[in-house]
Design a protein around this motif. Sequence first.
Motif, PDB file in Angstrom:
ATOM      1  N   ARG A  12       0.806  -1.222   0.000  1.00  9.34           N
ATOM      2  CA  ARG A  12       0.000   0.000   0.000  1.00  9.34           C
ATOM      3  C   ARG A  12       0.839   1.272   0.000  1.00  9.34           C
ATOM      4  O   ARG A  12       0.312   2.354  -0.240  1.00  9.34           O
ATOM      5  N   LEU A  13       2.125   1.155   0.292  1.00  4.09           N
ATOM      6  CA  LEU A  13       3.009   2.316   0.341  1.00  4.09           C
ATOM      7  C   LEU A  13       3.627   2.590  -1.014  1.00  4.09           C
ATOM      8  O   LEU A  13       3.758   1.678  -1.838  1.00  4.09           O
ATOM      9  N   LEU A  51       6.580   8.647   8.781  1.00  3.80           N
ATOM     10  CA  LEU A  51       5.263   8.556   8.144  1.00  3.80           C
ATOM     11  C   LEU A  51       4.829   7.104   7.947  1.00  3.80           C
ATOM     12  O   LEU A  51       3.666   6.764   8.180  1.00  3.80           O
ATOM     13  N   GLU A  55       1.528   5.269   9.464  1.00  2.56           N
ATOM     14  CA  GLU A  55       0.588   4.571   8.592  1.00  2.56           C
ATOM     15  C   GLU A  55       0.443   3.106   8.997  1.00  2.56           C
ATOM     16  O   GLU A  55      -0.656   2.545   8.921  1.00  2.56           O
ATOM     17  N   PHE A  59      -2.887   1.255   9.993  1.00  4.17           N
ATOM     18  CA  PHE A  59      -3.236   0.044   9.249  1.00  4.17           C
ATOM     19  C   PHE A  59      -3.570  -1.094  10.211  1.00  4.17           C
ATOM     20  O   PHE A  59      -4.578  -1.778  10.056  1.00  4.17           O
TER      21      PHE A  59
END
Length: 70
Positions: A12-13, A51, A55, A59
């Motif tokens: 997802r990154l 960051l 995240e 998540f």
Amino acid sequence: EAVSIVHEFLSRLDEPQAMVFYLADVEGMTAPEIAASLDANVNTVYGRLRLARLEFEAFLGRRLPRERAQ
């Protein structure tokens, strides 16, 4: 299962952020080591890592309640 969760998160990154997160939190490299290996500014590495960790926390917060409900 933990490996699967980390892989899902990394997918997802964006690539630079995923690489920094992987190198730091999976491989155990320090920010200066990562900066040298990626030819990046160490402050950029710290920023991406901060960051990515935020995240990841979000998540997990979204994913774990789903896991417990099943």
